[in-house]
Design an enzyme around this catalytic site. Structure first.
Site, mmCIF file in Angstrom:
data_model
loop_
_atom_site.group_PDB
_atom_site.id
_atom_site.type_symbol
_atom_site.label_atom_id
_atom_site.label_comp_id
_atom_site.label_asym_id
_atom_site.label_seq_id
_atom_site.Cartn_x
_atom_site.Cartn_y
_atom_site.Cartn_z
ATOM 1 N N HIS A 144 -89.156 -39.913 6.624
ATOM 2 C CA HIS A 144 -89.805 -38.650 6.234
ATOM 3 C C HIS A 144 -91.205 -38.992 5.672
ATOM 4 O O HIS A 144 -91.474 -38.831 4.487
ATOM 5 C CB HIS A 144 -88.946 -37.947 5.168
ATOM 6 N N ASP A 154 -82.641 -37.982 -4.151
ATOM 7 C CA ASP A 154 -82.562 -37.003 -3.059
ATOM 8 C C ASP A 154 -81.105 -36.548 -2.976
ATOM 9 O O ASP A 154 -80.223 -37.131 -3.635
ATOM 10 C CB ASP A 154 -83.010 -37.698 -1.759
ATOM 11 N N CYS A 166 -87.743 -34.729 -3.407
ATOM 12 C CA CYS A 166 -88.418 -34.072 -2.276
ATOM 13 C C CYS A 166 -88.023 -32.604 -2.150
ATOM 14 O O CYS A 166 -88.746 -31.821 -1.553
ATOM 15 C CB CYS A 166 -88.143 -34.826 -0.988
ATOM 16 N N ARG A 203 -89.243 -32.033 13.718
ATOM 17 C CA ARG A 203 -88.156 -32.376 12.785
ATOM 18 C C ARG A 203 -86.892 -32.451 13.631
ATOM 19 O O ARG A 203 -86.478 -31.472 14.256
ATOM 20 C CB ARG A 203 -88.018 -31.311 11.695
ATOM 21 N N GLN A 248 -93.481 -36.575 3.460
ATOM 22 C CA GLN A 248 -93.016 -36.372 2.089
ATOM 23 C C GLN A 248 -93.497 -37.500 1.175
ATOM 24 O O GLN A 248 -93.981 -37.263 0.071
ATOM 25 C CB GLN A 248 -91.483 -36.289 2.058
ATOM 26 N N ARG A 294 -97.510 -31.318 -0.452
ATOM 27 C CA ARG A 294 -97.196 -31.444 0.979
ATOM 28 C C ARG A 294 -98.309 -30.798 1.793
ATOM 29 O O ARG A 294 -98.795 -31.364 2.777
ATOM 30 C CB ARG A 294 -95.851 -30.768 1.315
HETATM 31 N N1 NVA Z 1 -82.712 -36.555 2.968
HETATM 32 C C1 NVA Z 1 -82.832 -35.120 3.122
HETATM 33 C C2 NVA Z 1 -84.249 -34.694 2.914
HETATM 34 C C3 NVA Z 1 -84.491 -33.223 3.024
HETATM 35 C C4 NVA Z 1 -85.932 -32.840 2.879
HETATM 36 C C5 NVA Z 1 -82.348 -34.713 4.500
HETATM 37 O O1 NVA Z 1 -82.631 -35.425 5.464
HETATM 38 O O2 NVA Z 1 -81.646 -33.692 4.608
HETATM 39 N N1 CP Z 2 -88.832 -31.739 1.357
HETATM 40 C C1 CP Z 2 -88.728 -31.118 2.528
HETATM 41 O O1 CP Z 2 -89.032 -31.664 3.585
HETATM 42 O O2 CP Z 2 -88.279 -29.832 2.430
HETATM 43 P P1 CP Z 2 -87.824 -28.885 3.619
HETATM 44 O O3 CP Z 2 -86.522 -29.420 4.147
HETATM 45 O O4 CP Z 2 -87.658 -27.543 2.963
HETATM 46 O O5 CP Z 2 -88.872 -28.862 4.684
#
Ligand code: NVA
Ligand code: CP
Length: 317
Positions: free
Chosen positions: A136, A232, A272, A109, A139, A300
Site C-alpha cells: 500500500h 492496522d 491507515c 486497488r 499510504q 493522502r
Molecule cells: N491492511 C488493510 C488496509 C486497509 C486500508 C487492508 O488491506 O484491508
Molecule cells: N487507508 C485507506 O487506504 O483507506 P481506504 O480503504 O478507505 O481507501
C-alpha cells in the site's frame, strides 16, 4: 504523459522511487498543500483523466484521488469489477491496453500484486497501486509526509527520517511490507511484532536484506524507544474468512497506553484507517494526544497530488 517527458514510471511498490525522488515529492507536496490551504488555484492537469479501478472497498483512497484530480483540473473515471467487463473475465492485459489508450493515469486497488503488475506491463500510461494484498505505497507516502510535517523542525525530510525507529504492532500485511520497503529506501528501522504465524516474509516484502527491521515477540518491547507506533486492522480485506481465528491470535497486539508510554516521549501514533477501537488500538490511544491519524488521512490527498504531478509532468521547474 506530457510530450518530451522522459521515461514512463509506474508506482506499484514503494521501492519504485529512489530516496532523492522522495525528497522531491515531499517538497512538492508541501508546496501543493500550502497552495490548497490558501485557496490558490493550481490546475496543471487540465484535460488529463485518471481511471480508478476498485476491486475492494475504499473511502480514503477513492475520495483523496478523486478530489485531488479535480482540484488539479483533471477528471476521473471510476470503475469496479462488478460494473465493468473486467468482472466478466475480459483479460487484464486487454483491459490495460484499452483503458490506457483513453486516459492518462490508472489507479488500481486489487487482490494479488501480480494482477496490477500484469496491468502495468500492458499499459501505455503510469499505473498507481491503490492497495494490493502485498503493498500500500500511497499510504506509507502519506504517513512519512505526516511524520516529517510533525517532526522535521527545520531538518530536511530525509534527515528527519534517517535513523528513526518505527514500531509495527499487528499483522505482517500489505502495510507492514510497505513499511519495510520504505525503511530500506530511506534508512530507518522497523520494529516488527506480530503473533506467531502472521510475521513478515522478506521475500514477499520485496526487500533486499533483513537489516531494515527487527522482530520482537512482545509488542511492548517493539515499542520501546520508538519514534512512531503504528498498527492496522487484524483482518485485511480479502481475509475475512480468517476473522474468527485472527481475533483470538491477535488479542495481545492492541496498541494501548502502556505501549505508547514505552515509546519515545514524543512518539506519534498512526493508523491507515479504517480502525477498530478495542481491537488493534484502544480508543484512548487513537483519540489521544499522540495520534495524528486525521492528518495522516488528509495527507493522502496532498501526497497523491504530488505523485500524479510527478508521474505525468516530471519535475516542475
Ligand atoms: N491492511 C488493510 C488496509 C486497509 C486500508 C487492508 O488491506 O484491508
Ligand atoms: N487507508 C485507506 O487506504 O483507506 P481506504 O480503504 O478507505 O481507501
Amino acid at each position: 504523459m506530457k510530450p518530451g517527458h522522459s521515461l514512463m514510471k509506474h508506482y506499484l511498490q514503494f521501492k519504485d522511487l529512489r530516496a532523492e525522488e522522495y525528497a522531491y515529492l515531499f517538497e512538492r507536496t508541501r508546496i501543493i498543500k500550502t497552495r490548497f490551504k490558501n485557496y490558490e488555484r493550481y490546475t496543471p492537469l487540465v484535460d488529463r483523466t485518471l481511471a480508478m479501478i476498485f476491486e475492494k472497498a475504499s473511502t480514503r483512497t477513492r475520495v483523496s484521488f478523486e478530489a485531488g484530480m479535480y482540484q488539479m483540473g483533471g477528471s476521473v473515471v471510476h470503475l469496479t469489477t462488478g460494473d465493468s467487463q473486467m468482472g466478466r473475465s475480459e483479460p487484464i492485459e486487454d483491459s490495460a491496453r484499452v483503458i490506457s489508450r483513453m486516459v492518462d493515469l490508472v489507479l488500481i486497488r486489487t487482490y494479488e500484486h501480480a494482477k496490477i503488475a500484469r496491468f502495468a506491463a500492458h499499459s501505455r500510461v503510469p499505473v498507481i497501486n491503490g492497495l494490493t494484498n502485498e503493498f500500500h505505497p500511497c499510504q506509507i507516502l502519506a504517513d512519512l509526509f505526516t511524520f516529517i510535517e510533525h517532526r522535521a523542525a527545520g531538518a530536511s525530510a530525509l534527515d528527519c527520517l534517517r535513523g528513526k525507529v518505527v514500531a509495527w504492532v499487528g499483522d505482517g500485511n500489505n502495510m507492514a511490507n510497505t513499511w519495510l520497503q520504505a525503511a530500506e529506501v530511506l534508512g530507518f528501522t522497523v520494529h516488527v511484532s506480530t503473533p506467531g504465524g502472521y510475521g513478515v516474509d522478506p521475500k514477499v516484502a520485496g526487500i533486499s536484506s533483513a537489516d531494515c527491521y527487527k522482530v520482537f515477540d512482545d509488542p511492548l518491547e517493539a515499542c520501546r524507544g520508538a519514534h512512531l507506533v503504528t498498527t492496522d486492522v487484524w483482518t485485511s480485506m480479502g481475509y475475512e474468512a480468517e476473522n474468527e481465528t485472527r481475533m483470538k491470535a491477535f488479542a495481545d497486539w492492541c496498541v494501548d497506553a502502556e505501549m505508547m508510554a514505552a515509546a519515545a516521549p514524543d512518539a506519534l501514533f498512526m493508523h491507515c484507517l479504517p480502525a477498530h477501537r478495542g481491537e488493534e488500538v484502544t480508543a484512548e490511544v487513537i483519540d489521544g494526544p499522540q495520534s495524528v491519524v486525521w492528518d495522516e488521512a488528509e495527507n493522502r490527498m496532498h501526497v497523491q497530488k504530488g505523485l500524479m504531478e510527478y508521474l505525468l509532468l516530471g519535475r516542475i521547474g
